[in-house]
Design a protein around this motif. Structure first.
Motif, PDB file in Angstrom:
ATOM      1  N   LEU A  72      -1.662  -0.797   0.916  1.00 12.10           N
ATOM      2  CA  LEU A  72      -1.604  -2.380   1.139  1.00 12.10           C
ATOM      3  C   LEU A  72      -0.588  -2.988  -0.354  1.00 12.10           C
ATOM      4  O   LEU A  72      -0.500  -1.531  -1.055  1.00 12.10           O
ATOM      5  CB  LEU A  72      -2.944  -2.797   1.279  1.00 12.10           C
ATOM      6  N   HIS A 228      -3.350  -5.017   9.619  1.00 14.47           N
ATOM      7  CA  HIS A 228      -2.916  -3.559   8.808  1.00 14.47           C
ATOM      8  C   HIS A 228      -3.929  -2.247   9.732  1.00 14.47           C
ATOM      9  O   HIS A 228      -2.633  -1.739   9.813  1.00 14.47           O
ATOM     10  CB  HIS A 228      -4.032  -3.935   7.211  1.00 14.47           C
ATOM     11  N   SER A 233       0.171   0.267   8.409  1.00 11.12           N
ATOM     12  CA  SER A 233      -0.082  -0.839   7.395  1.00 11.12           C
ATOM     13  C   SER A 233       1.699  -1.569   7.132  1.00 11.12           C
ATOM     14  O   SER A 233       2.114  -1.108   6.685  1.00 11.12           O
ATOM     15  CB  SER A 233      -0.443   0.397   6.365  1.00 11.12           C
TER      16      SER A 233
END
Length: 360
Positions: A72, A228, A233
């Protein structure tokens, strides 16, 4: 090529091997005739790096299949509000305070819930980690939040095999992959990469999938962990170069013995500096209690503030970078993350002994 003795607290030292590989591939990554920074994040060439970094993290940290690895952005600081936004059930999470970063996490949680402090050593100037017997925690807590290493005060949880009565969450930004620990004991782990894993720009999150069931429907899409996880992701453009460097650093860690190798390396470096402090006859005094000493951040003071400043000035002139203590506490701090070589710590030991002989 001469390299600085880099004790910066973050962004911090990176392995020479990782930097050299990046230099070799900077303008032509794997015969693409482009830099990895120029590749589409949807391209096969980039996705190979993306998946290889995640696979290496899973291998090196022994992450169980019950947990996702997320890459992230926003640093650890964005995790402070994301955690309560996703995981509150009763509105009463538990924050164990061991330093400034746990205080900041608590501050953000207060905007969204009614957290309480189940343990703190603030009244002792955060010189130690509380013993588990001192903690007030319960199976009615939404979750229990700890900060595993405290960069500013130089303290570290020595035992991470905690048997918590509620979901356990840890900010491991400054000591992740510095030693083995049982990932399965934690429902969420997060870490900014810029101390042990790579450059700034990517944040590692290791999340147990069962926790996603708690996320309220009204949670914004980009601030949901399951968003995510579902998109690997890649929901939006990831920090591709930071992830590429993450992969290079993880490759170096694997070649140097993995988490066990890093623990041995870090134990040796810490011993060099703590032995110097302990055998100085009080000329150098450590901030942290002996049973809470960090193997990532060695914090210490000299007999006076004037000597602190003289030490820092002469150390800088001698090629030692980043030894200033955090502005909130002052003093001196040597950050000795994974990539800092033993030789750099030995050089600082020699400087400290020479400085004491000159000024003691």
């Amino acid at each position: 090529m001469v390299r600085a003795h880099n004790f910066n607290a973050g962004p911090a030292a990176l392995p020479d091997q990782a930097l050299a590989q990046a230099k070799d591939e900077l303008m032509n990554f794997r015969h693409t005739e482009m830099s990895v920074m120029e590749l589409s994040h949807r391209s096969q060439d980039y996705e190979q790096v993306h998946h290889a970094a995640k696979d290496l993290l899973r291998e090196l940290l022994n992450v169980p299949d019950t947990h996702d690895i997320l890459l992230l952005q926003g640093g650890a600081s964005l995790q402070f509000p994301m955690i309560p936004m996703n995981f509150l059930t009763k509105g009463q999470p538990n924050y164990i305070l061991t330093g400034s970063w746990s205080e900041k996490a608590l501050k953000e949680a207060k905007l969204l819930a009614h957290p309480y402090t189940g343990g703190s050593t603030k009244d002792e100037q955060y010189r130690r980690i509380p013993h588990t017997s001192e903690l007030n925690w319960s199976n009615t807590d939404d979750y229990i939040h700890i900060t595993s290493n405290n960069t500013i005060y130089g303290t570290q949880w020595q035992d991470l095999a905690l048997d918590a009565p509620a979901p356990l969450i840890a900010d491991m930004s400054s000591d992740i992959l510095s030693r083995p620990f049982p990932v399965e004991n934690y429902q969420l782990i997060y870490a900014g990469a810029q101390k042990n894993l790579g450059p700034s720009g990517v944040t590692i999150v290791i999340a147990e999938r069962s926790m996603y069931e708690r996320t309220p429907e009204h949670t914004p899409t980009l601030l949901r962990y399951d968003t995510h996880a579902d998109k690997d992701s890649l929901y939006h453009t990831p920090p591709t170069f930071a992830i590429y460097m993450l992969y290079q650093v993880l490759s170096w860690v694997k070649e140097n013995g993995g988490a066990e190798g890093m623990a041995k390396r870090n134990d040796e470096k810490a011993a060099v500096l703590y032995d110097t402090i302990d055998n100085s006859g009080g000329f150098y005094t450590g901030h942290a209690a002996a049973d809470s000493r960090s193997h990532m951040n060695v914090t210490f003071n000299l007999p006076s503030e004037e000597l602190n400043q003289t030490f820092l000035a002469e150390a800088k002139d001698a090629g030692f970078i980043g030894l200033n203590g955090h502005r909130s506490v002052g003093g001196c701090r040597a950050s000795i993350y994974n990539a800092v070589p033993l030789e750099t710590c030995e050089a600082l030991r020699s400087f400290m002994k020479d400085f004491q002989a000159k000024h003691g």
